[in-house]
Design a protein around this motif. Structure first.
Motif, mmCIF file in Angstrom:
data_model
loop_
_atom_site.group_PDB
_atom_site.id
_atom_site.type_symbol
_atom_site.label_atom_id
_atom_site.label_comp_id
_atom_site.label_asym_id
_atom_site.label_seq_id
_atom_site.Cartn_x
_atom_site.Cartn_y
_atom_site.Cartn_z
ATOM 1 N N ARG A 97 2.209 9.989 -7.480
ATOM 2 C CA ARG A 97 1.525 10.293 -6.036
ATOM 3 C C ARG A 97 2.284 11.641 -5.660
ATOM 4 N NH1 ARG A 97 1.989 6.077 -1.687
ATOM 5 N NH2 ARG A 97 0.131 6.956 -0.712
ATOM 6 N N PRO A 98 1.734 12.363 -4.566
ATOM 7 C CA PRO A 98 2.235 13.637 -4.224
ATOM 8 C C PRO A 98 3.462 13.249 -3.241
ATOM 9 C CG PRO A 98 -0.390 13.699 -4.127
ATOM 10 C CD PRO A 98 0.124 12.257 -4.431
ATOM 11 N N GLU A 99 4.184 14.193 -3.119
ATOM 12 C CA GLU A 99 5.409 13.931 -2.213
ATOM 13 C C GLU A 99 5.248 13.562 -0.830
ATOM 14 O OE1 GLU A 99 9.440 16.436 -0.655
ATOM 15 O OE2 GLU A 99 8.122 17.268 -2.224
ATOM 16 N N ASP A 100 4.178 14.358 -0.102
ATOM 17 C CA ASP A 100 3.884 13.998 1.226
ATOM 18 C C ASP A 100 3.250 12.637 1.259
ATOM 19 O OD1 ASP A 100 1.529 14.536 -0.041
ATOM 20 O OD2 ASP A 100 0.678 15.700 1.372
ATOM 21 N N GLU A 101 2.608 12.139 0.289
ATOM 22 C CA GLU A 101 1.949 10.840 0.422
ATOM 23 C C GLU A 101 3.172 9.645 0.270
ATOM 24 O OE1 GLU A 101 -1.536 10.108 -1.809
ATOM 25 O OE2 GLU A 101 -2.714 11.871 -0.962
ATOM 26 N N ILE A 102 4.006 9.926 -0.652
ATOM 27 C CA ILE A 102 4.982 8.970 -0.761
ATOM 28 C C ILE A 102 5.776 8.772 0.450
ATOM 29 C CG2 ILE A 102 7.269 8.812 -2.041
ATOM 30 C CD1 ILE A 102 6.247 9.828 -4.384
ATOM 31 N N LYS A 103 6.000 10.012 1.072
ATOM 32 C CA LYS A 103 7.002 10.051 2.296
ATOM 33 C C LYS A 103 6.281 9.290 3.496
ATOM 34 C CE LYS A 103 10.358 13.442 0.711
ATOM 35 N NZ LYS A 103 10.757 14.696 1.161
ATOM 36 N N ASP A 104 4.840 9.534 3.603
ATOM 37 C CA ASP A 104 4.322 8.958 4.807
ATOM 38 C C ASP A 104 3.697 7.356 4.645
ATOM 39 O OD1 ASP A 104 4.571 11.613 5.785
ATOM 40 O OD2 ASP A 104 2.500 12.130 5.114
ATOM 41 N N ASN A 105 3.531 7.049 3.534
ATOM 42 C CA ASN A 105 2.847 5.587 3.439
ATOM 43 C C ASN A 105 3.310 5.103 2.303
ATOM 44 O OD1 ASN A 105 0.729 6.471 1.564
ATOM 45 N ND2 ASN A 105 -0.004 7.584 3.283
ATOM 46 N N GLY A 106 3.024 3.588 2.005
ATOM 47 C CA GLY A 106 3.181 2.839 0.815
ATOM 48 C C GLY A 106 2.340 3.158 -0.340
ATOM 49 N N TRP A 107 2.992 2.646 -1.460
ATOM 50 C CA TRP A 107 2.206 2.853 -2.562
ATOM 51 C C TRP A 107 0.635 2.213 -2.795
ATOM 52 C CZ3 TRP A 107 0.716 -1.467 -5.236
ATOM 53 C CH2 TRP A 107 1.478 -2.766 -5.023
ATOM 54 N N TRP A 108 0.631 0.982 -1.796
ATOM 55 C CA TRP A 108 -0.645 0.214 -2.154
ATOM 56 C C TRP A 108 -1.914 1.062 -1.441
ATOM 57 C CZ3 TRP A 108 4.116 -1.223 0.286
ATOM 58 C CH2 TRP A 108 4.156 -0.853 1.508
ATOM 59 N N ASN A 109 -1.594 2.125 -0.465
ATOM 60 C CA ASN A 109 -2.543 3.027 0.290
ATOM 61 C C ASN A 109 -3.172 3.908 -0.968
ATOM 62 O OD1 ASN A 109 -2.201 2.970 3.147
ATOM 63 N ND2 ASN A 109 -0.137 2.802 2.349
ATOM 64 N N PHE A 110 -2.667 3.695 -2.093
ATOM 65 C CA PHE A 110 -3.235 4.577 -3.397
ATOM 66 C C PHE A 110 -4.516 4.179 -3.777
ATOM 67 C CE2 PHE A 110 -4.235 4.585 -7.807
ATOM 68 C CZ PHE A 110 -4.357 5.775 -8.115
ATOM 69 N N PHE A 111 -5.071 2.758 -3.437
ATOM 70 C CA PHE A 111 -6.228 2.347 -3.699
ATOM 71 C C PHE A 111 -7.247 2.573 -2.712
ATOM 72 C CE2 PHE A 111 -2.800 -0.710 -5.571
ATOM 73 C CZ PHE A 111 -3.388 -0.712 -6.829
ATOM 74 N N THR A 112 -6.843 3.113 -1.545
ATOM 75 C CA THR A 112 -7.964 3.712 -0.568
ATOM 76 C C THR A 112 -8.117 5.011 -0.618
ATOM 77 O OG1 THR A 112 -5.889 3.871 1.186
ATOM 78 C CG2 THR A 112 -7.173 1.764 0.934
ATOM 79 N N ALA A 113 -7.054 5.866 -1.175
ATOM 80 C CA ALA A 113 -7.032 7.309 -1.097
ATOM 81 C C ALA A 113 -6.535 7.818 -2.554
ATOM 82 C CB ALA A 113 -6.703 8.023 0.070
ATOM 83 N N PRO A 114 -6.844 7.315 -3.495
ATOM 84 C CA PRO A 114 -6.247 7.767 -4.883
ATOM 85 C C PRO A 114 -5.983 9.292 -4.969
ATOM 86 C CG PRO A 114 -8.426 7.187 -5.190
ATOM 87 C CD PRO A 114 -8.309 6.797 -3.840
#
Length: 301
Positions: free
Chosen positions: A51-68
């Motif tokens: 995941r990109p750096e900003d997404e890792i720091k902003d939310n949890g890994w489970w949010n990957f399924f809503t916005a991969p």
């Protein structure tokens, strides 16, 4: 009046009941749930590493399924970058150089010692085994300072030679448990097999190579896995006996990637997943021997 021999059939009945319980649907479901809970953090780590750096720091890994969103920047940064955040490949090589000898040495020495303590009669054998067994209670931290003082006062090694110190330390710390574990397996081998080999003219070296080692392969595999995981994930011994980039393993680098405030999560996820690849390969390769080693001796008859 003839009666049924006392105790006959009871061990078989207990084993049958235990096998039935362990293979039932309920047991299988519980095992599946445990495996799912056990692997979920690793799966989350894998997703976070891409995941990109900003997404890792902003939310949890489970949010990957809503916005991969995928990126290989994290791996490129820790493996290929020339900056202070990179050069993980050098530490990876250091981990291999440290781990492989630190596994082979204690396993080999412990196998020889366990055979001698099991099948060679000599004066003080039992006392020696008790002394080796008692060494397991000595905390590793208590032995670090005397061992470091020994190396500092006796040997003067360059940075490249510091690997010898790390190998020696891991070997010393692993030998008591390794000898104890292998001794328990070797001492339970059928004495008739050893005596038959002696009658045929085999000496101790031949018996050890051609009779004992094939029979204790599961125990050797189990010990190899334990020792490999211990050394590969070690940080304390590496910090005490290592020195800089030339001898530091991946665990030291991962601690540095975390940063003083734990801000470099994107690097840490990629580096951590790289570090667990080799232990996974080793465990999966020796899994069947590992299971046999755990179950060896549990069924007699």
């Amino acid at each position: 009046m003839a009666g049924k021999p006392a105790g006959k059939g009871k061990p078989e009945g207990r084993r049958a009941k235990a096998k039935k319980r362990l293979t039932s649907r309920t047991a299988s479901l519980i095992a599946l749930l445990i495996a799912l809970l056990w692997t979920t953090p690793t799966f989350g780590l894998l997703l976070s590493s891409f995941r990109p750096e900003d997404e890792i720091k902003d939310n949890g890994w489970w949010n990957f399924f809503t916005a991969p969103s995928f990126t290989f920047d994290n791996y490129a940064e820790v493996l290929l970058s020339d900056s202070s955040a990179g050069r993980l490949g050098s530490y990876f090589i250091n981990s291999l150089v440290i781990t492989i000898p630190s596994v082979l040495f204690p396993v080999a020495f412990a196998a020889f010692a366990a055979y001698a303590l099991s099948w060679i009669r000599f004066k003080g054998r039992d006392t020696l085994f008790i002394g080796i067994f008692a060494l397991q209670v000595v905390p590793l931290q208590m032995a670090l300072v005397p061992l470091l003082s020994f190396f500092s006062s006796t040997f003067s090694l360059e940075d490249e030679g510091k690997f010898i110190q790390i190998w020696f330390a891991h070997t010393c710390f692993a030998l008591p448990f390794a000898v104890f574990l292998l001794h328990n397996f070797m001492s339970e081998l059928p004495g008739d097999v050893i005596e038959a080999a002696r009658v045929d003219g085999a000496n101790h070296g031949t018996i050890f190579r051609k009779v004992v080692l094939p029979l204790v392969t599961p125990a050797l595999a189990s010990l190899t896995i334990f020792q490999f995981l211990w050394v590969w994930n070690d940080l304390l011994v590496a910090l005490v006996f290592g020195s800089g980039l030339d001898t530091s393993p991946m665990t030291v680098r991962l601690a540095e990637l975390a940063g003083s405030r734990g801000e470099e999560w994107q690097r840490l996820t990629a580096g951590a997943f790289i570090s667990i690849i080799v232990p996974l390969i080793v465990f999966l390769s020796l899994q069947r021997y590992f299971v046999r080693g755990l179950l060896a001796g549990s069924v007699k008859g």
